[in-house]
Design a protein around this motif. Structure first.
Motif, PDB file in Angstrom:
ATOM      1  N   LEU A 156       0.833  -1.198   0.000  1.00  0.00           N
ATOM      2  CA  LEU A 156       0.000   0.000   0.000  1.00  0.00           C
ATOM      3  C   LEU A 156       0.875   1.259   0.000  1.00  0.00           C
ATOM      4  CD1 LEU A 156      -2.825   1.274   0.174  1.00  0.00           C
ATOM      5  CD2 LEU A 156      -2.671   1.067   2.670  1.00  0.00           C
ATOM      6  N   VAL A 202       1.269   4.960  -3.377  1.00  0.00           N
ATOM      7  CA  VAL A 202       0.867   6.368  -3.326  1.00  0.00           C
ATOM      8  C   VAL A 202       1.440   7.111  -4.524  1.00  0.00           C
ATOM      9  CG1 VAL A 202       0.676   6.325  -0.816  1.00  0.00           C
ATOM     10  CG2 VAL A 202       2.821   7.049  -1.883  1.00  0.00           C
ATOM     11  N   THR A 232       4.783   8.347   2.749  1.00  0.00           N
ATOM     12  CA  THR A 232       4.135   7.586   3.836  1.00  0.00           C
ATOM     13  C   THR A 232       5.103   7.482   5.012  1.00  0.00           C
ATOM     14  OG1 THR A 232       4.904   5.490   2.902  1.00  0.00           O
ATOM     15  CG2 THR A 232       2.737   6.276   2.209  1.00  0.00           C
ATOM     16  N   GLN A 283      -5.048   9.649   5.104  1.00  0.00           N
ATOM     17  CA  GLN A 283      -4.939   8.244   5.534  1.00  0.00           C
ATOM     18  C   GLN A 283      -5.486   7.304   4.469  1.00  0.00           C
ATOM     19  OE1 GLN A 283      -5.336   7.214   9.850  1.00  0.00           O
ATOM     20  NE2 GLN A 283      -7.265   6.293   9.142  1.00  0.00           N
ATOM     21  N   LEU A 284      -4.826   6.136   4.333  1.00  0.00           N
ATOM     22  CA  LEU A 284      -5.276   5.068   3.441  1.00  0.00           C
ATOM     23  C   LEU A 284      -5.452   3.782   4.237  1.00  0.00           C
ATOM     24  CD1 LEU A 284      -2.978   5.485   0.282  1.00  0.00           C
ATOM     25  CD2 LEU A 284      -5.385   6.142   0.500  1.00  0.00           C
ATOM     26  N   TYR A 291     -13.865   7.441   6.710  1.00  0.00           N
ATOM     27  CA  TYR A 291     -13.246   7.528   5.386  1.00  0.00           C
ATOM     28  C   TYR A 291     -14.187   8.237   4.420  1.00  0.00           C
ATOM     29  CZ  TYR A 291      -9.560   4.553   7.107  1.00  0.00           C
ATOM     30  OH  TYR A 291      -8.498   4.079   7.828  1.00  0.00           O
ATOM     31  N   TRP A 318     -14.378   4.790  -0.606  1.00  0.00           N
ATOM     32  CA  TRP A 318     -13.741   3.476  -0.658  1.00  0.00           C
ATOM     33  C   TRP A 318     -14.286   2.669  -1.820  1.00  0.00           C
ATOM     34  CZ3 TRP A 318     -16.985   5.067   3.228  1.00  0.00           C
ATOM     35  CH2 TRP A 318     -18.223   4.404   3.332  1.00  0.00           C
ATOM     36  N   LEU A 345     -10.447  -0.812  -0.502  1.00  0.00           N
ATOM     37  CA  LEU A 345      -9.415   0.222  -0.465  1.00  0.00           C
ATOM     38  C   LEU A 345     -10.106   1.539  -0.136  1.00  0.00           C
ATOM     39  CD1 LEU A 345      -6.467   1.098  -0.916  1.00  0.00           C
ATOM     40  CD2 LEU A 345      -7.020   1.415  -3.338  1.00  0.00           C
ATOM     41  N   GLN A 398      -9.900   5.741   1.449  1.00  0.00           N
ATOM     42  CA  GLN A 398      -9.059   6.925   1.605  1.00  0.00           C
ATOM     43  C   GLN A 398      -9.804   8.012   2.391  1.00  0.00           C
ATOM     44  OE1 GLN A 398      -8.036   8.705  -2.167  1.00  0.00           O
ATOM     45  NE2 GLN A 398     -10.140   8.743  -2.924  1.00  0.00           N
ATOM     46  N   LEU A 434      -8.743   5.034  -7.546  1.00  0.00           N
ATOM     47  CA  LEU A 434      -9.098   4.200  -6.402  1.00  0.00           C
ATOM     48  C   LEU A 434      -9.719   2.881  -6.874  1.00  0.00           C
ATOM     49  CD1 LEU A 434      -9.176   4.504  -3.208  1.00  0.00           C
ATOM     50  CD2 LEU A 434     -11.617   4.981  -3.506  1.00  0.00           C
TER      51      LEU A 434
END
Length: 299
Positions: free
Chosen positions: A141, A145, A151, A195-196, A246, A249, A262, A264, A286
């Protein structure tokens, strides 16, 4: 000697000349010789030896054939199945011992009271191959990015890491065994942090469901759902209504039942960090990334 003495002596002779009811030395000797000699000893010779040994040798003879449960059946005449003689020249078969060690494999369907699998003390695997898979998921992950973002290994005010992986046994009672692997990372651009999260769930044996319904199962999320076609693959993308952790997703289900989410968020749960001004990925990015094979963990 009167009549009473004569009767008593006659009775004593009968008792002494009868073999014990619970032990048959003749049978034990016969079976032993048949196996050991493979029928090279004549039946007559066995009978002669049996008569020669007599009742007095019976206990000693039985003692030589009590090395284990199977031998005790031969000596004592117990059990419902007697040993079969091995023909001359043939290799005698040996029964494999039955293991008394309890099985250590996890049952295929969880039942109340079952121990946690693989020696765990709770649902979470903190060591071993499953923990390693979660770390690999986190690293994959991080490498996904876009340029211009990083990260870093950021901390919460109490010192806890904002990057963390987790693997957990997810089955409830009556369900097929399955696992969830999850990784959360902070994503920084300039001095702002978002954030992921990625989650890969192994096949749980449940039938496939509507993609939007599947997508909305993620953390009990609510919002609008769109089905997107990414290279011929159907992906459910949910945009949150503003009340969840989130912002957006994506959900993708493989043919074997593996499910990947997944997600974000422009902000983190660390109030000391300013949120991003834009999402890490576009909606299409995404949806495309959630189908990446590197996020699929099926075991």
């Amino acid at each position: 000697m009167n009549e009473e003495d004569l009767n008593e002596a006659f009775h004593d002779v009968i008792v002494r000349s009868s073999p014990p009811a619970s032990m048959d030395p003749a049978r034990a000797l016969e079976q032993a010789r048949r196996v050991r000699k493979r029928r090279r000893v004549a039946w007559g010779g066995v009978a002669v030896v049996t008569l020669t040994v007599g009742v007095g040798a019976g206990p000693a003879l039985v003692a030589n054939f009590t090395g284990g449960p199977a031998d005790q059946l031969v000596a004592n005449g117990g059990g419902t199945t007697q040993p079969v003689a091995t023909p001359s020249g043939a290799t005698p078969s040996v029964s494999k011992p039955v293991s008394t060690v309890p099985p250590t494999t996890t049952p295929t369907t969880r039942k109340s009271g079952d121990p946690w699998p693989e020696g765990q003390v709770d649902r979470t695997a903190t060591a071993g191959p499953r923990a390693v898979r979660a770390v690999t998921l986190m690293n994959d992950l991080s490498s996904s990015v876009p340029p211009g973002s990083s990260t870093p290994d950021l901390k919460y005010p109490d010192g806890r890491a904002m990057r963390w992986p987790q693997s957990q046994y997810a089955s409830n009672d009556g369900e097929q065994d399955y696992w969830e692997y999850q990784a959360i990372i902070p994503v920084q651009k300039d001095d702002r942090v978002g954030q992921l999260l990625v989650e890969s769930t192994t096949p749980d044996g449940k039938p496939a469901t509507d993609l939007c319904k599947l997508a909305k199962q993620f953390w009990g999320g609510t919002g609008s759902c769109t089905i997107m076609n990414v290279g011929g693959k159907k992906v459910g993308v949910v945009t949150d209504s503003g009340r969840g952790s989130y912002d957006q997703w994506a959900a993708y289900r493989y043919g074997d039942g593996t499910v990947v989410y997944l997600a974000q968020a422009k902000k983190t749960d660390n109030p000391a960090r300013s949120p991003l001004t834009q999402p890490v990925f576009t909606t299409h990015q995404l949806a495309e990334l959630v189908t990446s094979p590197k996020f699929k963990i099926s075991s």
